[in-house]
Design a protein around this motif. Structure first.
Motif, PDB file in Angstrom:
ATOM      1  N   SER B 218       0.893  -1.322   0.185  1.00  0.00           N
ATOM      2  CA  SER B 218       0.036  -0.016  -0.034  1.00  0.00           C
ATOM      3  C   SER B 218       0.951   1.346  -0.078  1.00  0.00           C
ATOM      4  O   SER B 218       0.647   2.080  -0.644  1.00  0.00           O
ATOM      5  CB  SER B 218      -0.853   0.083   1.167  1.00  0.00           C
ATOM      6  N   ALA B 219       1.940   1.295   0.779  1.00  0.00           N
ATOM      7  CA  ALA B 219       2.941   2.358   0.700  1.00  0.00           C
ATOM      8  C   ALA B 219       3.391   2.721  -0.531  1.00  0.00           C
ATOM      9  O   ALA B 219       3.560   3.758  -0.917  1.00  0.00           O
ATOM     10  CB  ALA B 219       3.912   2.131   1.875  1.00  0.00           C
ATOM     11  N   VAL B 220       3.800   1.626  -1.189  1.00  0.00           N
ATOM     12  CA  VAL B 220       4.418   1.734  -2.614  1.00  0.00           C
ATOM     13  C   VAL B 220       3.431   2.208  -3.411  1.00  0.00           C
ATOM     14  O   VAL B 220       3.771   3.134  -4.218  1.00  0.00           O
ATOM     15  CB  VAL B 220       5.158   0.430  -2.964  1.00  0.00           C
ATOM     16  N   THR B 221       2.137   1.742  -3.382  1.00  0.00           N
ATOM     17  CA  THR B 221       1.196   2.071  -4.278  1.00  0.00           C
ATOM     18  C   THR B 221       0.688   3.603  -4.151  1.00  0.00           C
ATOM     19  O   THR B 221       0.585   4.317  -5.146  1.00  0.00           O
ATOM     20  CB  THR B 221      -0.206   1.424  -4.112  1.00  0.00           C
ATOM     21  N   CYS B 222       0.573   4.045  -2.900  1.00  0.00           N
ATOM     22  CA  CYS B 222       0.559   5.622  -2.677  1.00  0.00           C
ATOM     23  C   CYS B 222       1.673   6.260  -3.258  1.00  0.00           C
ATOM     24  O   CYS B 222       1.381   7.447  -3.701  1.00  0.00           O
ATOM     25  CB  CYS B 222       0.222   5.779  -1.126  1.00  0.00           C
ATOM     26  N   ALA B 223       2.850   5.938  -2.920  1.00  0.00           N
ATOM     27  CA  ALA B 223       3.890   6.613  -3.347  1.00  0.00           C
ATOM     28  C   ALA B 223       4.094   6.809  -4.922  1.00  0.00           C
ATOM     29  O   ALA B 223       4.362   7.729  -5.447  1.00  0.00           O
ATOM     30  CB  ALA B 223       5.503   6.139  -2.981  1.00  0.00           C
ATOM     31  N   LEU B 224       3.488   5.744  -5.536  1.00  0.00           N
ATOM     32  CA  LEU B 224       3.525   5.781  -7.066  1.00  0.00           C
ATOM     33  C   LEU B 224       2.553   6.828  -7.448  1.00  0.00           C
ATOM     34  O   LEU B 224       2.572   7.341  -8.411  1.00  0.00           O
ATOM     35  CB  LEU B 224       3.221   4.195  -7.619  1.00  0.00           C
ATOM     36  N   PHE B 225       1.436   6.631  -6.701  1.00  0.00           N
ATOM     37  CA  PHE B 225       0.325   7.665  -7.073  1.00  0.00           C
ATOM     38  C   PHE B 225       0.791   8.957  -6.973  1.00  0.00           C
ATOM     39  O   PHE B 225       0.539   9.964  -7.597  1.00  0.00           O
ATOM     40  CB  PHE B 225      -0.894   7.284  -6.267  1.00  0.00           C
ATOM     41  N   TRP B 226       1.496   9.135  -5.933  1.00  0.00           N
ATOM     42  CA  TRP B 226       2.066  10.718  -5.690  1.00  0.00           C
ATOM     43  C   TRP B 226       2.860  11.214  -6.826  1.00  0.00           C
ATOM     44  O   TRP B 226       2.975  12.362  -7.300  1.00  0.00           O
ATOM     45  CB  TRP B 226       2.994  10.523  -4.331  1.00  0.00           C
ATOM     46  N   PHE B 227       3.534  10.116  -7.702  1.00  0.00           N
ATOM     47  CA  PHE B 227       4.189  10.433  -8.920  1.00  0.00           C
ATOM     48  C   PHE B 227       3.565  10.518 -10.039  1.00  0.00           C
ATOM     49  O   PHE B 227       3.887  10.522 -11.210  1.00  0.00           O
ATOM     50  CB  PHE B 227       5.377   9.467  -9.154  1.00  0.00           C
ATOM     51  N   SER B 228       2.038  10.086 -10.257  1.00  0.00           N
ATOM     52  CA  SER B 228       1.604   9.988 -11.272  1.00  0.00           C
ATOM     53  C   SER B 228       1.462  11.368 -12.203  1.00  0.00           C
ATOM     54  O   SER B 228       1.464  11.179 -13.262  1.00  0.00           O
ATOM     55  CB  SER B 228      -0.117  10.010 -10.811  1.00  0.00           C
ATOM     56  N   ARG B 229       1.448  12.568 -11.681  1.00  0.00           N
ATOM     57  CA  ARG B 229       1.512  13.505 -12.532  1.00  0.00           C
ATOM     58  C   ARG B 229       3.005  13.661 -13.215  1.00  0.00           C
ATOM     59  O   ARG B 229       3.033  13.713 -14.503  1.00  0.00           O
ATOM     60  CB  ARG B 229       1.666  15.041 -11.594  1.00  0.00           C
ATOM     61  N   ASP B 230       4.008  13.245 -12.563  1.00  0.00           N
ATOM     62  CA  ASP B 230       5.440  13.336 -13.386  1.00  0.00           C
ATOM     63  C   ASP B 230       5.194  12.162 -14.311  1.00  0.00           C
ATOM     64  O   ASP B 230       5.910  12.547 -15.316  1.00  0.00           O
ATOM     65  CB  ASP B 230       6.374  12.963 -12.259  1.00  0.00           C
ATOM     66  N   LEU B 231       4.503  11.012 -13.956  1.00  0.00           N
ATOM     67  CA  LEU B 231       4.617   9.925 -14.829  1.00  0.00           C
ATOM     68  C   LEU B 231       3.896  10.403 -16.369  1.00  0.00           C
ATOM     69  O   LEU B 231       4.171  10.085 -17.386  1.00  0.00           O
ATOM     70  CB  LEU B 231       3.878   8.714 -14.438  1.00  0.00           C
ATOM     71  N   ASN B 232       2.786  11.208 -15.962  1.00  0.00           N
ATOM     72  CA  ASN B 232       2.190  11.675 -17.078  1.00  0.00           C
ATOM     73  C   ASN B 232       2.901  12.520 -18.108  1.00  0.00           C
ATOM     74  O   ASN B 232       2.958  12.511 -19.342  1.00  0.00           O
ATOM     75  CB  ASN B 232       0.816  12.637 -16.650  1.00  0.00           C
ATOM     76  N   LEU B 233       3.673  13.442 -17.444  1.00  0.00           N
ATOM     77  CA  LEU B 233       4.631  14.249 -18.096  1.00  0.00           C
ATOM     78  C   LEU B 233       5.772  13.189 -18.747  1.00  0.00           C
ATOM     79  O   LEU B 233       6.259  13.599 -20.064  1.00  0.00           O
ATOM     80  CB  LEU B 233       5.258  15.332 -17.514  1.00  0.00           C
ATOM     81  N   LEU B 234       6.303  12.422 -18.151  1.00  0.00           N
ATOM     82  CA  LEU B 234       7.294  11.461 -18.516  1.00  0.00           C
ATOM     83  C   LEU B 234       6.929  10.808 -19.897  1.00  0.00           C
ATOM     84  O   LEU B 234       7.648  10.499 -20.786  1.00  0.00           O
ATOM     85  CB  LEU B 234       7.709  10.444 -17.692  1.00  0.00           C
TER      86      LEU B 234
END
Lengths: 352, 354
Positions: B218-234
């Protein structure tokens, strides 16, 4: 536009990020190791199993294992793991190994067996019982649904099963039988586990003495035949697998069968309980007799084809390659005398 | 129809609506997985339990000792595999990327196999050694991947270098695993085979370990979610992402590393389970569009539902085979055709054919 286009120009400092990485991994390690001590305490009922072999029928025949630290007081070489409390008079027994099923039936306890593995094929009636899965992959849910008051198994099966049974509060006993004497003791243990008014124990000791007698008779008869034919201890190889070629080494059931029949094990000097032999080694060993337990009666012809390609072997030339037709006899259970009877027939055949 | 909807702007309502729908699906699948199992259906009992009735001891044991741990772990594992699959695909901008293909899973599996093969495992033991080794293996394959990234040429070729390194490492790890299987005893080889086929028989895990795994995933999933804007831009490409203020390389390291951790946890306890990281992100991307703010949580829920469903099938077949199928077999049997179907759907969508 492309990914990594900027790789060479990034202002990023790798060392700092490595540090972050390390700390993250470290944190996780700590998290995991935090759970460890408790686990170790639980794992007190453990036996280290080293080598085992399966026959092509899928049944586990023998296990050569060592017991490590013995925490439970009643634990010995035969009874490797057991729950803290065992029922006095178990009525619903789940057998987790074909040889255990055979023993239970041989002790006339078939009615108390509620579950068996999908490999339990002897006696016929055992096939009618509910299957709890396999030796290595028992299904916990089916076991629970059978409401067993005792689970008896062999030690080399599913490594996690003890944890699962412990958690489900089901009494269990795991045995280890890797030679004839251990099998007698194992049968005695099963008899004792049956509890009641000691009837199980009595039946077990009756079965054991009958087995001992038969084993003694077969062995004596075979040795007598050899003496009569003026053959001095032929060297024999007991083959358990073709590709790769696996033979019974020292300290195994096969080894004991060979010795009891009055022969000597050609593979006795090889490393390990069930050593792999390549062609070169096989030619070097050049046994007088080969007993092949890899095949079922239906495929016995292909067996001959297999050995034809080793024409230079003494045993093949002299037509002393015998097929051991029913590998399931080799299970450490009540049919061992029969196994010896047949086996010694191949070592010291009647003169025609 | 879905593809058109996938193009709609991402509104708060839309996110909430989709996630609620997926959550309902997951809950329904989980209920079904609790109700059906290798010893038969307990539908009535589950309904009775939900409505507050007492259960018999055996039913309780079956539901809570046998089925619940599996359903629970299937959800965690599915979540871990699907989210990390989505992340890998975004970061590497390659539709084939998933933890399985990239060698993260096999790296973890290799070291876990090594641990099991070394014979440290004993009856009842080995529940914590394997994960630690798996984590080490995942870290190893990750280091190799990141090392490849260091000397990879910029541009499209760089992505291929990364992907090919993963594929080759995967093959290498598989060879080593086969080697290990060859040198251990027949019995152990069979055990390893079961482990490698992917199996959710986690009933023996104690609650602490289960909770720890849940917490990590869950922690990893939340952390990844936190990066979701960056992932969109990437996914626009590194240059554009950097122009918009994203530290492309740093983000990539973080998300790939984070995803690997949850993959390692999943692999350590359940072995190799393929296709979850491929079909779930692709299917959901087709359905919901590529925005990671919706895609990542959707993958978490969708992956959980998918794996729970596959495990339900694996257990439901018990009567016919006298065995619980390894769940990895089920995911692959369902996943491979589904992937081809999704591929065809997306190709047709791209050409404007309906």
């Amino acid at each position: 536009m492309d990914a990594f286009a900027n790789l060479s120009r990034t202002t990023h400092t790798p060392s700092r990020s490595s540090c972050r990485w390390l700390s993250l991994l470290l944190a996780l390690l700590v998290l995991f190791s935090g759970c460890e001590p408790k686990k170790q305490a639980e794992g007190e009922s453990t036996g280290e199993s080293n080598t085992t072999t399966t026959s092509n029928s899928g049944a586990l025949e023998t296990t050569a294992s060592e017991t490590s630290k013995s925490a439970a007081p009643e634990k010995d070489a035969i009874l490797v793991a057991r729950s803290k409390s065992l029922p006095e008079n178990p009525e619903r027994i789940v057998s987790m190994a074909p040889n255990i099923t055979e023993i239970l039936y041989a002790l006339d306890q078939g009615d108390r067996v509620v579950g068996v593995t999908r490999f339990c094929d002897w006696p016929e009636q055992a096939k009618q019982k509910t299957k709890i899965g396999g030796f290595i992959d028992p299904d916990m849910e089916v076991i629970l649904s059978l409401e067993p008051d005792l689970v008896i198994g062999m030690v080399a099966g599913d490594a996690k099963i003890v944890d699962k049974l412990e958690k489900a509060n089901i009494p269990y006993a795991f045995l280890k039988m890797d030679h004839f004497d251990a099998t007698y003791d194992g049968i005695a243990h099963v008899g004792a586990l049956l509890g009641g008014d000691g009837e199980g124990k009595k039946k077990a000791s009756a079965l054991i003495s009958k087995m001992r007698q038969e084993v003694h008779k077969s062995a004596a008869a075979s040795q007598a035949r050899l003496t009569q034919q003026k053959v001095d201890a032929p060297s024999a190889l007991f083959v358990l697998g073709h590709k790769p070629l696996i033979v019974a080494g020292k300290g195994t059931f096969g080894d004991e069968l060979i010795t009891l029949s009055g022969a000597k094990n050609a593979a006795a000097d090889l490393e390990g309980s069930y050593p792999q032999v390549d062609l070169e080694k096989l030619l070097q060993l050049d046994p007088d007799v080969i007993v092949d337990a890899t095949m079922t009666p239906a495929t016995a012809n292909t067996n001959d084809d297999f050995w034809k390609s080793f024409g230079s072997l003494k045993a093949v030339k002299n037509k002393r390659v015998a097929t051991f037709e029913d590998p399931s006899l080799l299970r450490p259970g009540p049919r061992l005398p029969e196994a010896l009877e047949r086996f010694s027939g191949s070592i010291s055949p009647e003169e025609k | 129809m879905f593809a058109r909807r996938a193009g709609e702007p991402l509104t708060r309502t839309r996110i909430i609506a989709w996630l609620t729908a997926l959550l309902v699906v997951e809950l329904l699948v989980a209920m079904a997985a609790l109700a059906i199992g290798s010893s038969g259906a307990l539908l009535g009992e589950v309904i009775a339990w939900v409505s507050g009735d007492e259960l018999s001891a055996t039913t309780r044991a079956i539901l809570f000792d046998a089925r619940l741990p599996r359903v629970w772990f299937a959800a965690i594992t599915g979540c871990a595999l699907a989210t990390s699959g989505a992340v890998f695909q975004a970061v590497l901008r390659n539709p084939l990327a998933d933890p399985y293909v990239l060698g993260i899973s096999s790296g973890a599996a290799l070291c876990a196999t090594l641990f099991l093969a070394l014979g440290i495992t004993q009856i009842g033991g080995a529940l914590l050694g394997a994960p630690l080794f798996a984590l080490g293996g995942a870290a190893l394959s990750l280091l190799i991947l990141l090392g490849a990234q260091r000397w990879a040429p910029p541009g499209r070729d760089g992505v291929y270098v990364l992907l090919l390194t993963g594929v080759i490492f995967n093959a290498f790890a598989s060879a080593l695993i086969t080697f290990l299987k060859a040198i251990v005893s027949a019995q152990k080889a069979q055990e390893l085979l079961f482990y490698l086929m992917g199996s959710l028989s986690v009933e023996g895990l104690d609650t602490t370990t289960m909770l720890a795994c849940t917490a990590v995933v869950s922690a990893v999933t939340c952390a990844l979610f936190w990066f979701s804007r960056d992932l969109n831009l990437l996914s626009l490409g590194d240059q554009d992402a950097e122009a918009l203020g994203v530290n492309a390389r740093g983000v990539r390291r973080w998300v790939v590393g984070l995803a690997s951790i949850s993959v390692a946890v999943a692999v350590a306890y359940t072995g190799l389970i393929g296709f979850v990281g491929l079909v779930i992100p692709h299917g959901l991307r087709l359905l919901l569009g590529p925005d990671h703010r919706l895609l990542l949580p959707a993958c978490a829920l969708g992956g959980a539902s998918f794996l729970t469903f596959c495990d339900l099938l694996a257990r439901g077949c018990f009567e016919w085979f006298s065995m619980t199928l390894p769940v990895g077999v089920v995911t692959s049997i369902i996943g491979a055709p589904l992937f081809v179907f999704l591929l065809r759907r997306s190709m047709m969508g791209a050409r404007g054919v309906r």
